[in-house]
Design a protein around this motif. Structure first.
Motif, PDB file in Angstrom:
ATOM      1  N   ALA A 156      52.278 -55.574 -10.987  1.00 38.14           N
ATOM      2  CA  ALA A 156      51.185 -55.609 -11.798  1.00 38.14           C
ATOM      3  C   ALA A 156      50.287 -54.419 -11.052  1.00 38.14           C
ATOM      4  N   ASN A 209      47.162 -54.140  -9.753  1.00 42.09           N
ATOM      5  CA  ASN A 209      45.994 -54.316  -8.635  1.00 42.09           C
ATOM      6  C   ASN A 209      46.700 -54.338  -7.354  1.00 42.09           C
ATOM      7  N   SER A 219      53.775 -51.207 -12.666  1.00 41.75           N
ATOM      8  CA  SER A 219      52.873 -51.355 -13.873  1.00 41.75           C
ATOM      9  C   SER A 219      52.794 -49.712 -14.430  1.00 41.75           C
ATOM     10  N   SER A 257      49.849 -61.206 -15.289  1.00 47.29           N
ATOM     11  CA  SER A 257      49.113 -62.319 -16.207  1.00 47.29           C
ATOM     12  C   SER A 257      50.020 -63.507 -16.438  1.00 47.29           C
ATOM     13  N   ARG A 300      50.220 -64.596 -19.147  1.00 40.47           N
ATOM     14  CA  ARG A 300      50.940 -64.364 -20.453  1.00 40.47           C
ATOM     15  C   ARG A 300      51.865 -63.814 -20.435  1.00 40.47           C
ATOM     16  N   MET A 301      52.234 -62.755 -19.504  1.00 37.16           N
ATOM     17  CA  MET A 301      53.478 -62.135 -19.277  1.00 37.16           C
ATOM     18  C   MET A 301      54.548 -62.935 -18.643  1.00 37.16           C
ATOM     19  N   VAL A 335      58.371 -63.816 -19.684  1.00 39.09           N
ATOM     20  CA  VAL A 335      59.413 -63.438 -18.667  1.00 39.09           C
ATOM     21  C   VAL A 335      60.166 -64.501 -18.344  1.00 39.09           C
ATOM     22  N   GLU A 378      54.635 -64.754 -10.335  1.00 39.12           N
ATOM     23  CA  GLU A 378      53.286 -64.656  -9.319  1.00 39.12           C
ATOM     24  C   GLU A 378      52.226 -64.238 -10.392  1.00 39.12           C
ATOM     25  N   GLY A 385      48.430 -65.411 -12.733  1.00 42.52           N
ATOM     26  CA  GLY A 385      47.060 -65.539 -12.701  1.00 42.52           C
ATOM     27  C   GLY A 385      46.445 -66.698 -11.660  1.00 42.52           C
ATOM     28  N   PHE A 404      39.708 -60.698 -15.343  1.00 38.02           N
ATOM     29  CA  PHE A 404      40.021 -59.895 -13.927  1.00 38.02           C
ATOM     30  C   PHE A 404      38.908 -59.191 -13.852  1.00 38.02           C
TER      31      PHE A 404
HETATM   32  P1  NAD Z   1      50.288 -57.661 -16.909  1.00 33.40           P
HETATM   33  O1  NAD Z   1      50.657 -58.712 -17.212  1.00 33.40           O
HETATM   34  O2  NAD Z   1      49.366 -57.004 -18.007  1.00 33.40           O
HETATM   35  O3  NAD Z   1      51.329 -56.839 -16.544  1.00 33.40           O
HETATM   36  C1  NAD Z   1      52.072 -56.791 -15.199  1.00 33.40           C
HETATM   37  C2  NAD Z   1      53.279 -56.191 -15.333  1.00 33.40           C
HETATM   38  O4  NAD Z   1      54.140 -57.071 -16.295  1.00 33.40           O
HETATM   39  C3  NAD Z   1      53.454 -54.755 -15.984  1.00 33.40           C
HETATM   40  O5  NAD Z   1      54.404 -54.256 -15.078  1.00 33.40           O
HETATM   41  C4  NAD Z   1      53.672 -54.888 -17.277  1.00 33.40           C
HETATM   42  O6  NAD Z   1      54.254 -53.742 -17.877  1.00 33.40           O
HETATM   43  C5  NAD Z   1      54.795 -56.033 -17.267  1.00 33.40           C
HETATM   44  N1  NAD Z   1      54.815 -56.790 -18.908  1.00 33.40           N
HETATM   45  C6  NAD Z   1      53.826 -57.014 -19.536  1.00 33.40           C
HETATM   46  N2  NAD Z   1      54.019 -58.053 -20.600  1.00 33.40           N
HETATM   47  C7  NAD Z   1      55.529 -58.167 -20.292  1.00 33.40           C
HETATM   48  C8  NAD Z   1      56.598 -58.839 -20.870  1.00 33.40           C
HETATM   49  N3  NAD Z   1      56.323 -59.596 -22.258  1.00 33.40           N
HETATM   50  N4  NAD Z   1      57.695 -58.845 -20.390  1.00 33.40           N
HETATM   51  C9  NAD Z   1      58.077 -58.333 -19.150  1.00 33.40           C
HETATM   52  N5  NAD Z   1      57.176 -57.324 -18.693  1.00 33.40           N
HETATM   53  C10 NAD Z   1      55.837 -57.584 -18.905  1.00 33.40           C
HETATM   54  O7  NAD Z   1      49.234 -57.771 -15.492  1.00 33.40           O
HETATM   55  P2  NAD Z   1      48.142 -56.780 -14.847  1.00 33.40           P
HETATM   56  O8  NAD Z   1      47.062 -56.682 -15.880  1.00 33.40           O
HETATM   57  O9  NAD Z   1      48.801 -55.418 -14.493  1.00 33.40           O
HETATM   58  O10 NAD Z   1      47.695 -57.656 -13.381  1.00 33.40           O
HETATM   59  C11 NAD Z   1      46.606 -58.462 -13.584  1.00 33.40           C
HETATM   60  C12 NAD Z   1      47.359 -59.768 -13.276  1.00 33.40           C
HETATM   61  O11 NAD Z   1      48.289 -60.069 -12.377  1.00 33.40           O
HETATM   62  C13 NAD Z   1      46.212 -60.788 -13.426  1.00 33.40           C
HETATM   63  O12 NAD Z   1      46.383 -62.057 -14.089  1.00 33.40           O
HETATM   64  C14 NAD Z   1      46.434 -61.182 -11.882  1.00 33.40           C
HETATM   65  O13 NAD Z   1      46.012 -62.585 -11.355  1.00 33.40           O
HETATM   66  C15 NAD Z   1      47.939 -61.211 -11.785  1.00 33.40           C
HETATM   67  N6  NAD Z   1      48.601 -61.001 -10.425  1.00 33.40           N
HETATM   68  C16 NAD Z   1      49.064 -62.065  -9.735  1.00 33.40           C
HETATM   69  C17 NAD Z   1      49.420 -61.919  -8.423  1.00 33.40           C
HETATM   70  C18 NAD Z   1      50.135 -63.089  -7.568  1.00 33.40           C
HETATM   71  O14 NAD Z   1      50.716 -62.873  -6.654  1.00 33.40           O
HETATM   72  N7  NAD Z   1      49.898 -64.413  -8.123  1.00 33.40           N
HETATM   73  C19 NAD Z   1      49.557 -60.895  -7.820  1.00 33.40           C
HETATM   74  C20 NAD Z   1      48.794 -59.685  -8.355  1.00 33.40           C
HETATM   75  C21 NAD Z   1      48.237 -59.797  -9.704  1.00 33.40           C
END
Ligand code: NAD
Length: 513
Positions: free
Chosen positions: A163, A165, A190, A245, A247-248, A252, A266, A268, A402
């Motif tokens: 991600a 962040n 990301s 997220s 959703r992602m 996956v 890992e 949200g 977020f």
């Molecule tokens: P995001 O879900 O938009 O993207 C994260 C990654 O997933 C990116 O590399 C993106 O290209 C990829 N992705 C998106 N859709 C996908 C799919 N359908 N298939 C495969 N890959 C896909 O998240 P973001 O906005 O980059 O990050 C913020 C989120 O990450 C927040 O919800 C936060 O809580 C979470 N986060 C969780 C942890 C944890 O350890 N639990 C750590 C950091 C961030």
């Protein structure tokens, strides 16, 4: 402090137009058919461009990684650990530059940028020690003159989806352990923060080259979700470690599950601190404010809800409001500022929409939010941290926004507070602030917090690498980093060896020929 960004980019081998993929010394793509320009949320200026990888690029990388695995798995684990030790050393020498680029590309404060690189160094140190401790167990066989034990073998290619962040630390958490386990890594960072990833690939490559590590042990593919989807559906990748997220994670998890692969998710969080009437409110204040506004509310462990005992509610609310008045928002490279920008304008819009939704559901703002305008905020990504009094049941409170929006909720009994804390779909980090032993123990018991992380008298935000990191429910269930998290990067094998002259069957079954 003024930083020379172009010198930093130069030092980290980031040029104006970077390739789409790397298998180590080889970089590819660069045909120019799909280019993404990366702008800094700090000042809105262009940092550099990157090529976006396509399916053919992805396949080139996976083919090379599969070849590399055949060699890398033959290197003894402590020798692999020695290479990872040198990666940690290289990161130590680049900490200032890489930390500054993390801050400039992602927008977190310079201190947090350095802290992120420190986490990478720490996980390398942990992985070096772990490389001599990939223990299995031995068991006593029920058959005479038989020996039974289990051992752990490397899995193969580990696909890492990260991600924005924590643009580099999360990769390091996975890669350092995966490498000592004998795996090879393919990283899809990301699409919002590819430059820090490119910098890391160069740092690792210098170390790998010196040590004769095969081409393909560390691979990078720059792309958006399309590359993530290719990876998730690819049988050649036995483990997908995906951070992002919910959703992602659902997408996956479904794709990897459909092929019965392994996923480490890992996702949200919706983290709360319970503020008891027995808490030291001055300590709580630091934990709560840092937890809510650190990284501009863009940590998975950000404090999103404060569940406060009714007897201290008004007093603590006043303290909070006063503290929010002192928060300095601005360029995160200036160490006097507490809070930098959100990652991009879309994130600002989501923040503004959430404030409206909260108001529509009845939320009462005691510190108002809004976008910051003016020359100091030229990227249009700066917002005000805000606080609203809400009910836990509001749809918007159940959802992870977020951004730096903090919700206040009142409670009467600890049972009620725990129910509120657990009453969200996510289960990452949680905390109770109390000096009452009974309360603390109840919170940590089986009837207490349902989160992967439960703290007493520290906030929800941030974690040390020594513990296993991750969360329950919609946070995905994965664990990374310390404790026995290394096991997910290996396959377990149970071995039974017969050193007798007979062939007794288990459970006493007779089968005479
Ligand atoms: P995001 O879900 O938009 O993207 C994260 C990654 O997933 C990116 O590399 C993106 O290209 C990829 N992705 C998106 N859709 C996908 C799919 N359908 N298939 C495969 N890959 C896909 O998240 P973001 O906005 O980059 O990050 C913020 C989120 O990450 C927040 O919800 C936060 O809580 C979470 N986060 C969780 C942890 C944890 O350890 N639990 C750590 C950091 C961030």
């Amino acid at each position: 402090m003024s930083l020379n960004i172009s010198e930093i980019l130069n030092h980290l081998h980031i040029n104006d137009n970077n390739g789409a993929f790397s298998t180590g010394s080889k970089w590819g793509g660069g045909k120019g058919d799909s280019i993404k320009t990366i702008y800094s949320p700090v000042d809105g200026k262009k940092i550099a461009s990157v090529q976006m990888a396509g399916e053919a690029d992805y396949n080139t990388v996976i083919t090379q990684a599969a070849e590399a695995f055949k060699q890398w798995r033959t290197i003894p684990a402590p020798k692999r650990g020695e290479v990872v030790r040198q990666v940690g050393e290289a990161l130590r020498t680049k900490k200032q530059e890489l930390g500054a680029l993390v801050s400039y590309e992602m927008g977190k404060s310079l201190q947090e940028g350095y802290g992120e690189v420190q986490e990478m160094i720490d996980i390398c140190d942990l992985a070096v020690g772990q490389s001599r401790q990939l223990f299995g167990q031995t068991m006593h066989s029920e058959r005479p003159e038989h020996r039974m034990y289990e051992q752990y073998h490397p899995l193969g290619i580990i696909g890492i989806i990260s991600a924005f962040n924590f643009p580099v630390a999360v990769w390091a958490w996975n890669a350092a352990l995966a490498w000592i386990c004998g795996d090879v890594c393919v990283w899809k960072p990301s699409e919002k923060t590819p430059l820090t990833a490119i910098a890391c690939q160069h740092i690792v490559q210098e170390v790998f080259e010196r040590n004769g590590v095969p081409e393909g042990v560390s691979c990078l593919v720059i792309g958006d979700r399309v590359i993530g989807e290719l990876m998730s559906n690819d049988n050649r990748v036995p483990l997908i470690s995906a951070t992002g997220s919910t959703r992602m994670g659902k997408a996956v998890g479904a794709a990897v599950g459909a092929r019965l692969g392994r996923s480490l998710l890992e996702l949200g969080g919706n983290n709360a601190i319970i503020v008891s009437q027995y808490a030291d409110l001055d300590t709580v204040l630091i934990g709560a404010v840092f937890g809510a506004v650190g990284t501009a509310g863009q940590r998975c462990t950000t404090t999103r809800r404060l569940i406060i005992h009714e007897s201290v509610y008004d007093q603590f609310k006043q303290k909070l409001v006063k503290a929010y008045g002192q928060i300095r928002i601005g360029n995160p490279l200036d160490e006097h500022n507490h809070m930098g920008p959100l990652i991009d304008k879309d994130a600002v819009q989501l923040y503004l929409d959430s404030i409206e939704k909260c108001k529509a559901e009845g939320g009462k703002f005691v510190v108002e939010g809004g976008r910051l305008e003016g020359a100091d905020y030229a990227s249009s990504c700066y917002v005000k941290p805000c606080i609203a009094e809400v009910e836990n049941s509001y749809k918007i409170v159940q959802h992870e926004t977020f951004a730096p929006i903090l919700y206040l909720i009142k409670y009467k009994t600890l049972d009620e507070a725990i129910e509120l804390q657990n009453g969200v779909p996510q289960g990452l980090s949680s905390s109770i602030m109390t000096n009452n032993l009974r309360e603390a123990e109840q919170f940590l018991s089986y009837a207490g917090s349902d989160c992967g992380i439960a703290n007493v008298n520290i906030g929800t935000s941030g974690a040390e690498i020594g513990g296993a990191f991750g969360g329950e429910k919609e946070t995905g269930g994965g664990r990374e980093s310390g404790s026995d998290a290394w096991k997910v990067y290996m396959r377990r094998q149970t071995n039974t060896i017969n050193y007798s002259t007979k062939l007794p069957l288990a459970q006493g079954i007779k089968f005479d020929l």
